[in-house]
Enzyme design. Structure first.
Site, PDB file in Angstrom:
ATOM      1  CB  THR A 286      -0.828  -0.049   1.330  1.00 43.01           C
ATOM      2  OG1 THR A 286      -0.222   0.509   2.365  1.00 43.01           O
ATOM      3  CG2 THR A 286      -1.453  -1.216   1.496  1.00 43.01           C
ATOM      4  CG  ASP A 287       1.107   5.863  -1.163  1.00 41.02           C
ATOM      5  OD1 ASP A 287       2.254   6.179  -0.440  1.00 41.02           O
ATOM      6  OD2 ASP A 287       0.900   6.738  -2.065  1.00 41.02           O
TER       7      ASP A 287
END
Length: 587
Positions: A286-287
């Site tokens: 994920t960011d």
């Protein structure tokens, strides 16, 4: 199960305060591993850590910190080495000290060289970035960015993108990724499915891309599809962006409102599209989950469970751990994921498979080598390698090859021009260009006027004593990712011109210079979209795509320099030929 879940977490150790400072005010950088964080990593068998600029002070200190981190991981029950990650894109997003390492001028500069050099500078920069990170003990790079920047109003990607052309982005991104991974560093294509056509920074809000599926296939997805088909990307990073054409299902946020699922929390996007349709076999990360695109709408527990259900392997920065009082939150977060598995909300099989995929990549990239390395030898090798003459030469060659003449034919400067007024957005860049011009043509006297402390009287006075005026522009202003993240939001001093005020002033200054009979050179230092609105009256227009500076020590003297400014000086004085071509369209 807990160990598998912990392998899927990558924590932020940017700051830590155990001196009584309130958690919300903690700004003490972690440059040596605190005992509390050592125990946290060991007791939970955490899978990874992300480092920021504040963690990285010198070559020796960085290597020592990374060894401490790996030793903490070795003492865990799983004895799995850590992913030690960083955002080292080159150009504006660059974490290691620029005076010690090779920063380059960034992706859009590489894009500008493509017509003349193809993928040469993507490969060369990827090789250097990977080699220097590997030497420091950093084994994971959240780069390259393969977002297609076709929105001039994009506040966060812009110059971090190679181009507005999807195929060009795909080829350059793959070339840089492969070169990094050949150095033994895991690389990351980001931000899936694409952050290039947004006008909202996901650090601040939740962007939405409303294009139909056919357009998303042709533009946003093309670089990812190409990279997966023609290479072996270790990781792909998600975007905190809503794509209704890819997933129009909804979630209820913490305020009770219905929200389209952002890609980070979407199984239709991460599993059905990325895994099954595009065939990606690597790790999905994920960011940062503390960004407003997620954290302002969903709790850490909800975000973590939803992204794991969507198919993410690694949750980046799922919870803040900057204070002793916050550390127990990690255990509660893992407990919540365990409970979600027991309730059937999450698949135990998928959690195990994901953790095993992580372990396989750690083994494939031989991360355990860092545990047996002699630290003195590692420091010596890194000091020889980082920012060495060969790497600096490649950095300078890229900067020179990227410079683009957008309009005008008065380059190089006529020898009769002996006084040049430099009007620049930042004093550091102004001083860097001043120094480089002095080196390139000693007979040319340049004077700095910085817009961050602009006074009209000084400008008017200098106009009377100059032969030409060079005006620099930075658009858009720096985003949070360039500084590091969500903890960098600071107000602008009321005594200084903010970036918007600077831009409003530039056409006026150009008009005054022209009225005084001066030749005007306009230099776009970032994305060149500002040229259309600001440089209509300039005689010559150049784009350089970067404005990084750093202190350089030589002969007991310090000077401010930067590859883009050195290249610009050489082009202005005829020592280098501008070969770049605009990688984006102007109105």
């Amino acid at each position: 199960m807990r160990a598998d879940i912990a392998q899927k977490l990558m924590i932020d150790i940017r700051y830590f305060c155990d001196d009584g400072t309130a958690a919300d005010h903690c700004r003490t950088p972690v440059t040596s591993l605190p005992d509390d964080i050592h125990r946290l990593i060991s007791e939970h068998a955490i899978g990874g850590v992300i480092l920021f600029r504040e963690n990285l002070q010198s070559i020796e200190q960085i290597i020592q910190l990374n060894q401490q981190l790996q030793q903490a991981a070795q003492q865990s029950s799983s004895a799995q080495p850590l992913f030690i990650g960083i955002d080292q894109e080159g150009g504006r997003v660059f974490r290691t000290p620029r005076e010690h390492s090779t920063a380059f001028t960034g992706n859009m500069a590489i894009g500008a060289t493509y017509p003349a050099y193809g993928t040469h500078f993507a490969r060369q920069s990827g090789k250097v970035l990977g080699a220097e990170l590997k030497a420091l003990g950093i084994n994971l790079n959240f780069a390259p960015t393969v977002d297609v920047n076709n929105n001039p109003a994009n506040p966060v990607i812009n110059v971090r993108s190679y181009s507005e052309n999807p195929q060009l982005v795909a080829e350059l991104g793959l070339a840089q990724l492969v070169a990094m991974q050949q150095q033994g560093v895991l690389a990351t294509l980001k931000h899936f499915p694409g952050h290039g056509d947004t006008h909202v920074d996901s650090h601040h809000g939740l962007p939405k891309v409303s294009h139909p599926r056919a357009r998303i296939d042709a533009v946003e997805l093309l670089p990812f599809r190409y990279g997966i088909a023609h290479g072996d990307p270790a990781m792909i990073m998600t975007a905190h962006i809503q794509f209704p054409a890819l997933d129009n299902s909804t979630l209820t946020d913490t305020q009770g409102n219905s929200q389209y699922r952002p890609a980070t929390l979407s199984r239709a996007i991460l599993t059905d599209l990325l895994r099954n349709e595009l065939g990606f076999q690597g790790l999905i990360v994920t960011d940062a989950l503390d960004m407003a695109g997620i954290s302002h709408f969903f709790s850490p527990t909800q975000a973590l469970i939803e992204t794991f259900r969507a198919g993410a392997d690694i949750a980046l920065m799922p919870i803040r751990l900057h204070h002793p009082d916050e550390l127990s939150g990690l255990s509660r977060l893992i407990d919540a994921v365990v409970a979600a598995v027991h309730s059937g909300e999450l698949s135990a099989t998928e959690i195990r498979q994901s953790a095993e995929r992580i372990r396989q990549y750690k083994q494939h990239y031989q991360l355990t080598e860092a545990l047996s390395a002699d630290i003195d030898q590692s420091i010596s090798r890194a000091q020889t390698l980082l920012g060495n003459a060969e790497h600096r030469l490649i950095e300078q060659q890229l900067a020179e090859a990227a410079i683009t003449v957008v309009r005008g034919d008065q380059i190089p400067l006529d020898e009769q021009i002996t006084n040049l007024l430099l009007v620049m957005p930042e004093r550091s860049g102004c001083m860097a260009l001043h120094h480089e011009l002095t080196q390139a043509r000693p007979s040319l006297r340049s004077t700095c006027l910085s817009l961050d402390d602009y006074h009209a009287a000084a400008f008017n006075s200098q106009l009377q004593h100059t032969d030409a005026v060079l005006v620099g522009s930075i658009v858009p202003a720096a985003s949070l990712v360039e500084f590091g993240g969500m903890y960098d939001q600071q107000p602008t001093s009321g005594e200084r011109l903010n970036p918007q005020q600077q831009q409003q002033l530039l056409p006026q200054l150009i008009a005054q210079a022209k009225a005084a009979g001066q030749q005007v050179i306009f230099v776009s230092l970032r994305t060149p979209y500002d040229i259309s609105s600001l440089a209509k009256d300039a005689d010559t227009v150049l784009a350089v795509y970067g404005y990084n500076t750093h202190l350089e020590q030589s002969d007991n003297q310090q000077r401010i320099t930067g590859p883009a400014f050195a290249a610009l000086a050489r082009v202005l004085t005829g020592q280098a030929q501008p070969e770049g071509r605009l990688p984006v369209s102007l109105d």
